[in-house]
Design a protein around this motif. Structure first.
Motif, PDB file in Angstrom:
ATOM      1  N   UNK A  24       0.836  -1.206   0.000  1.00 50.34           N
ATOM      2  CA  UNK A  24       0.000   0.000   0.000  1.00 50.34           C
ATOM      3  C   UNK A  24       0.868   1.252   0.000  1.00 50.34           C
ATOM      4  N   UNK A  25       1.963   1.220   0.748  1.00 52.17           N
ATOM      5  CA  UNK A  25       2.895   2.353   0.755  1.00 52.17           C
ATOM      6  C   UNK A  25       3.519   2.557  -0.631  1.00 52.17           C
ATOM      7  N   UNK A  26       3.839   1.453  -1.297  1.00 48.27           N
ATOM      8  CA  UNK A  26       4.396   1.553  -2.655  1.00 48.27           C
ATOM      9  C   UNK A  26       3.380   2.156  -3.621  1.00 48.27           C
ATOM     10  N   UNK A  27       2.102   1.792  -3.469  1.00 47.09           N
ATOM     11  CA  UNK A  27       1.036   2.376  -4.295  1.00 47.09           C
ATOM     12  C   UNK A  27       0.939   3.877  -4.064  1.00 47.09           C
ATOM     13  N   UNK A  28       1.048   4.285  -2.799  1.00 47.67           N
ATOM     14  CA  UNK A  28       0.993   5.713  -2.467  1.00 47.67           C
ATOM     15  C   UNK A  28       2.205   6.429  -3.059  1.00 47.67           C
ATOM     16  N   UNK A  29       3.385   5.789  -2.981  1.00 49.13           N
ATOM     17  CA  UNK A  29       4.596   6.376  -3.567  1.00 49.13           C
ATOM     18  C   UNK A  29       4.425   6.591  -5.059  1.00 49.13           C
ATOM     19  N   UNK A  30       3.821   5.615  -5.733  1.00 45.05           N
ATOM     20  CA  UNK A  30       3.587   5.723  -7.170  1.00 45.05           C
ATOM     21  C   UNK A  30       2.616   6.862  -7.488  1.00 45.05           C
ATOM     22  N   UNK A  31       1.539   6.947  -6.694  1.00 46.34           N
ATOM     23  CA  UNK A  31       0.524   7.974  -6.927  1.00 46.34           C
ATOM     24  C   UNK A  31       1.079   9.385  -6.710  1.00 46.34           C
TER      25      UNK A  31
END
Length: 330
Positions: free
Chosen positions: A172-179
């Protein structure tokens, strides 16, 4: 008074199936100001995620946006002039430039949203390469910087990991980083804490709120968790059967809920004051969106309903200042 960053008017999205038209979003209207957070709340199937996908123009076949306006206002860096675009009318190429760079989305389930055959670094780098004029080394450095920003330890090593090598919270943190890799002005977070344990939920929420303040972003937070709403949003739009049935600032909604559905949602929450016994529930089920009943769609489940509620569907009207309710009994 400044104009809102995003203004949605009469948004309608349907899915055209063999059985007929499924009206998933039915005339949704709201606005979002810079730096503010709007919570979209409601049971599963009420149209929250489809509203977000409609804004991003990511509704797939057999669905399509059939009506509405999604005005996005952004200040041009050189002239400081505000330009206004209807995201539903611009070309797909133009929308692709905005999607991810200016309006980003964190999807509901990172394991299905991330590509399992690409490393986390490759997936973050793709977004950066697409929207920013950086060389290969700068792109990798930026991806590492983003992983560090969202609190992933040893980002130089974890950038080479595949999604299955990370825990749910780290994905989820990686998804936020991407966004957030392109510093968007609007973030749409669709159930960002679903399927995570309570401790990780709190960490992810704290992370999103901290980054929002740091980057001065506006945010649409989609959730069914009213505890999250109480902590994280400025205004709340309660959705039911594809429509907004109540809209107010967070404090007002929790202290003076006016729609029977909102009251039912709040009464179902466990609190320290409730000493044992069963929690209250809302009787019945959400009506099917394929064949909606006449009148108020909450009629069958509402403790205040009478025969007058079945004649016409109530419109969303302002009962008090900036407190809108779609109910004849409000």
């Amino acid at each position: 008074m400044t104009e809102p960053l995003l203004q949605i008017t009469d948004l309608r999205t349907s899915f055209f199936t063999d059985a007929g038209e499924v009206k998933a979003v039915r005339g949704v209207s709201f606005s979002l100001d810079k730096g503010k957070t709007l919570g979209l709340v409601g049971e599963s199937g009420c149209g929250k995620s489809v509203t977000a996908l409609s804004i991003m123009r990511l509704v797939s076949f057999p669905g399509r946006v059939i009506k509405g306006e999604v005005l996005y206002r952004v200040k041009e860096s050189e002239s400081q002039r505000v330009r206004e675009k209807d995201l539903l009318k611009i070309s797909e190429d133009e929308m692709r430039k905005i999607r991810g760079a200016e309006i980003a989305m964190v999807f509901q389930e990172p394991m299905t949203s991330l590509n399992p055959v690409l490393t986390i670094g490759n997936q973050i780098s793709e977004a950066i390469s697409l929207h920013q004029n950086l060389n290969k080394r700068e792109v990798i450095d930026k991806a590492i910087e983003m992983l560090k920003l969202v609190g992933i330890p040893s980002p130089e090593k974890r950038i080479k990991d595949y999604p299955h090598q990370m825990s749910g919270g780290m994905r989820q943190r990686a998804m936020i980083a991407m966004a957030l890799s392109c510093n968007p002005s609007i973030l749409i977070a669709d159930e960002p804490t679903t399927a995570l344990d309570v401790t990780i939920q709190a960490q992810i929420l704290e992370l999103i709120q901290g980054l929002q303040k740091k980057l001065d972003m506006a945010m649409i937070l989609i959730t069914h968790d009213l505890g999250v709403v109480a902590e994280a949003v400025d205004n709340v739009a309660v959705m039911y059967a594809g429509k907004i049935v109540e809209y107010a600032d967070t404090k007002t909604l929790f202290e003076e809920p006016m729609h029977p559905y909102t009251v039912g949602l709040l009464n179902s929450l466990p609190t320290m004051e409730k000493d044992g016994g069963a929690l209250k529930t809302i009787p019945g089920t959400v009506p099917g969106l394929l064949n909606l009943p006449a009148g108020c769609t909450f009629y069958d489940r509402c403790p205040k309903a009478d025969s007058g509620c079945t004649e016409h569907e109530p419109e969303l009207v302002e009962i008090k200042k900036e407190h809108l309710v779609a109910c004849y009994k409000a």
